[in-house]
Motif scaffolding. Structure first.
Motif, PDB file in Angstrom:
ATOM      1  N   TYR A 208       0.955  -1.272   0.248  1.00  8.21           N
ATOM      2  CA  TYR A 208      -0.143   0.126  -0.122  1.00  8.21           C
ATOM      3  C   TYR A 208       0.778   1.168   0.023  1.00  8.21           C
ATOM      4  O   TYR A 208       0.835   2.134  -0.636  1.00  8.21           O
ATOM      5  N   VAL A 209       1.812   1.255   0.837  1.00  6.76           N
ATOM      6  CA  VAL A 209       2.743   2.462   1.025  1.00  6.76           C
ATOM      7  C   VAL A 209       3.632   2.828  -0.385  1.00  6.76           C
ATOM      8  O   VAL A 209       3.566   3.655  -0.782  1.00  6.76           O
ATOM      9  N   TRP A 210       4.148   1.543  -0.967  1.00  2.14           N
ATOM     10  CA  TRP A 210       4.830   1.512  -2.254  1.00  2.14           C
ATOM     11  C   TRP A 210       3.938   2.020  -3.293  1.00  2.14           C
ATOM     12  O   TRP A 210       4.406   3.079  -4.207  1.00  2.14           O
ATOM     13  N   SER A 211       2.671   1.608  -3.393  1.00  2.38           N
ATOM     14  CA  SER A 211       1.646   1.782  -4.435  1.00  2.38           C
ATOM     15  C   SER A 211       1.285   3.389  -4.271  1.00  2.38           C
ATOM     16  O   SER A 211       1.345   4.266  -5.393  1.00  2.38           O
ATOM     17  N   GLU A 212       1.250   4.007  -3.111  1.00  8.11           N
ATOM     18  CA  GLU A 212       0.713   5.391  -2.992  1.00  8.11           C
ATOM     19  C   GLU A 212       2.014   6.254  -3.366  1.00  8.11           C
ATOM     20  O   GLU A 212       1.776   7.374  -3.891  1.00  8.11           O
ATOM     21  N   ALA A 213       3.266   5.795  -2.959  1.00  9.32           N
ATOM     22  CA  ALA A 213       4.380   6.487  -3.476  1.00  9.32           C
ATOM     23  C   ALA A 213       4.666   6.785  -4.899  1.00  9.32           C
ATOM     24  O   ALA A 213       5.011   7.642  -5.391  1.00  9.32           O
ATOM     25  N   GLN A 214       4.410   5.549  -5.362  1.00 10.10           N
ATOM     26  CA  GLN A 214       4.438   5.477  -6.890  1.00 10.10           C
ATOM     27  C   GLN A 214       3.552   6.393  -7.615  1.00 10.10           C
ATOM     28  O   GLN A 214       3.790   7.036  -8.606  1.00 10.10           O
ATOM     29  N   GLY A 215       2.427   6.340  -7.060  1.00  6.30           N
ATOM     30  CA  GLY A 215       1.126   7.067  -7.624  1.00  6.30           C
ATOM     31  C   GLY A 215       1.762   8.628  -7.392  1.00  6.30           C
ATOM     32  O   GLY A 215       1.286   9.451  -8.327  1.00  6.30           O
ATOM     33  N   ARG A 216       2.156   9.252  -6.293  1.00  3.77           N
ATOM     34  CA  ARG A 216       2.231  10.619  -6.136  1.00  3.77           C
ATOM     35  C   ARG A 216       3.654  10.878  -7.216  1.00  3.77           C
ATOM     36  O   ARG A 216       3.432  11.789  -7.529  1.00  3.77           O
TER      37      ARG A 216
ATOM     38  N   THR B 196       4.376   9.451  -9.923  1.00  2.06           N
ATOM     39  CA  THR B 196       3.827   9.575 -11.268  1.00  2.06           C
ATOM     40  C   THR B 196       3.244  10.807 -11.516  1.00  2.06           C
ATOM     41  O   THR B 196       3.237  11.467 -12.710  1.00  2.06           O
ATOM     42  N   GLU B 197       2.565  11.332 -10.657  1.00  4.16           N
ATOM     43  CA  GLU B 197       1.551  12.650 -10.555  1.00  4.16           C
ATOM     44  C   GLU B 197       2.650  13.866 -10.738  1.00  4.16           C
ATOM     45  O   GLU B 197       2.473  14.782 -11.549  1.00  4.16           O
ATOM     46  N   VAL B 198       3.647  13.919 -10.020  1.00  6.12           N
ATOM     47  CA  VAL B 198       4.482  15.005  -9.976  1.00  6.12           C
ATOM     48  C   VAL B 198       5.285  14.943 -11.531  1.00  6.12           C
ATOM     49  O   VAL B 198       5.574  15.771 -11.989  1.00  6.12           O
ATOM     50  N   PHE B 199       5.654  13.655 -11.956  1.00  6.09           N
ATOM     51  CA  PHE B 199       6.222  13.582 -13.206  1.00  6.09           C
ATOM     52  C   PHE B 199       5.371  14.079 -14.447  1.00  6.09           C
ATOM     53  O   PHE B 199       5.730  14.893 -15.246  1.00  6.09           O
TER      54      PHE B 199
ATOM     55  N   LYS C 196       4.101  18.281 -18.011  1.00  4.75           N
ATOM     56  CA  LYS C 196       3.175  19.468 -18.706  1.00  4.75           C
ATOM     57  C   LYS C 196       3.573  20.739 -18.669  1.00  4.75           C
ATOM     58  O   LYS C 196       3.554  21.679 -19.649  1.00  4.75           O
ATOM     59  N   ASP C 197       4.535  21.051 -17.602  1.00  9.50           N
ATOM     60  CA  ASP C 197       5.086  22.434 -17.478  1.00  9.50           C
ATOM     61  C   ASP C 197       6.153  22.372 -18.401  1.00  9.50           C
ATOM     62  O   ASP C 197       6.323  23.517 -18.875  1.00  9.50           O
ATOM     63  N   VAL C 198       7.006  21.513 -18.728  1.00 10.29           N
ATOM     64  CA  VAL C 198       7.996  21.730 -19.815  1.00 10.29           C
ATOM     65  C   VAL C 198       7.325  21.931 -20.975  1.00 10.29           C
ATOM     66  O   VAL C 198       7.764  22.585 -21.806  1.00 10.29           O
ATOM     67  N   ALA C 199       6.252  21.052 -21.259  1.00  5.81           N
ATOM     68  CA  ALA C 199       5.729  21.377 -22.884  1.00  5.81           C
ATOM     69  C   ALA C 199       4.994  22.716 -22.874  1.00  5.81           C
ATOM     70  O   ALA C 199       5.353  23.195 -23.909  1.00  5.81           O
ATOM     71  N   GLU C 200       4.521  23.348 -21.827  1.00  4.22           N
ATOM     72  CA  GLU C 200       4.103  24.585 -21.879  1.00  4.22           C
ATOM     73  C   GLU C 200       5.121  25.552 -21.941  1.00  4.22           C
ATOM     74  O   GLU C 200       5.061  26.482 -22.975  1.00  4.22           O
TER      75      GLU C 200
END
Length: 172
Positions: free
Chosen positions: A12-20, A22-25, A30-34
């Motif tokens: 659970y902790v690993w999947s939460e960290a991976q999800g976060r 992924t969201e940061v990336f 998106k920021d770089v593309a803009e």
């Protein structure tokens, strides 16, 4: 039972960290593309420096030019102070000697001028993805820049300052 609970909690902790992460990336991409979209003319586009604009990507022509600069024989390259690194004014060959060398090897200069007439010169790789194998062309570009500086310096030493502009622009 305890092992299963600990493993489940760890998953659970690993999947939460991976999800976060992924969201940061995703936000970063998106920021770089803009930001790239805000660059004048977009990715790789520019007004022509020489003559009328040619449609399409000048990158293949630029690569031909860089290969042409690399193919200049060492005996000729060594005569150019900006290429061989001898910047002592006593060692400069007469401007006519360098003029003949540059005239013999006009092909790469002409190819570079043609590449810069294209509406874009885009290598097709994403700068935001860090280093790329295509960046190997940097050493070729540096070699070409030394030849361009040699042409401009030779014109200057010969009192032909008006002729310095073209090679300096191509070196940008």
């Amino acid at each position: 039972g305890v092992v299963v609970v600990v493993a489940g909690f760890g998953f659970y902790v690993w999947s939460e960290a991976q999800g976060r992460a992924t969201e940061v990336f995703r936000k970063h991409e998106k920021d770089v593309a803009e930001r790239i979209a805000l660059l004048p003319g977009g990715r790789g586009a520019h007004p022509p420096i020489f003559g009328e604009s040619l449609k399409g990507n000048g990158w293949p022509v630029l690569l031909r030019a860089l290969k042409g600069f690399q193919a200049i024989p060492e005996a000729d390259a060594d005569q150019v102070p900006e290429v061989n690194g001898t910047m002592d004014e006593k060692d400069y060959p007469p401007p006519t000697v360098l003029d003949s060398i540059f005239a013999r090897h006009a092909g790469p200069f002409d190819e570079l001028r043609l590449a810069l007439r294209h509406s874009e010169v885009d290598p097709g790789y994403r700068y935001e993805e860090s280093l790329s194998p295509q960046l190997a062309n940097i050493s070729h570009a540096m070699s070409a820049a030394r030849f361009l500086l040699g042409v401009a310096s030779n014109h200057h030493r010969a009192g032909r300052d008006g002729h310095c502009v073209d090679p300096l622009l191509m070196g940008l």
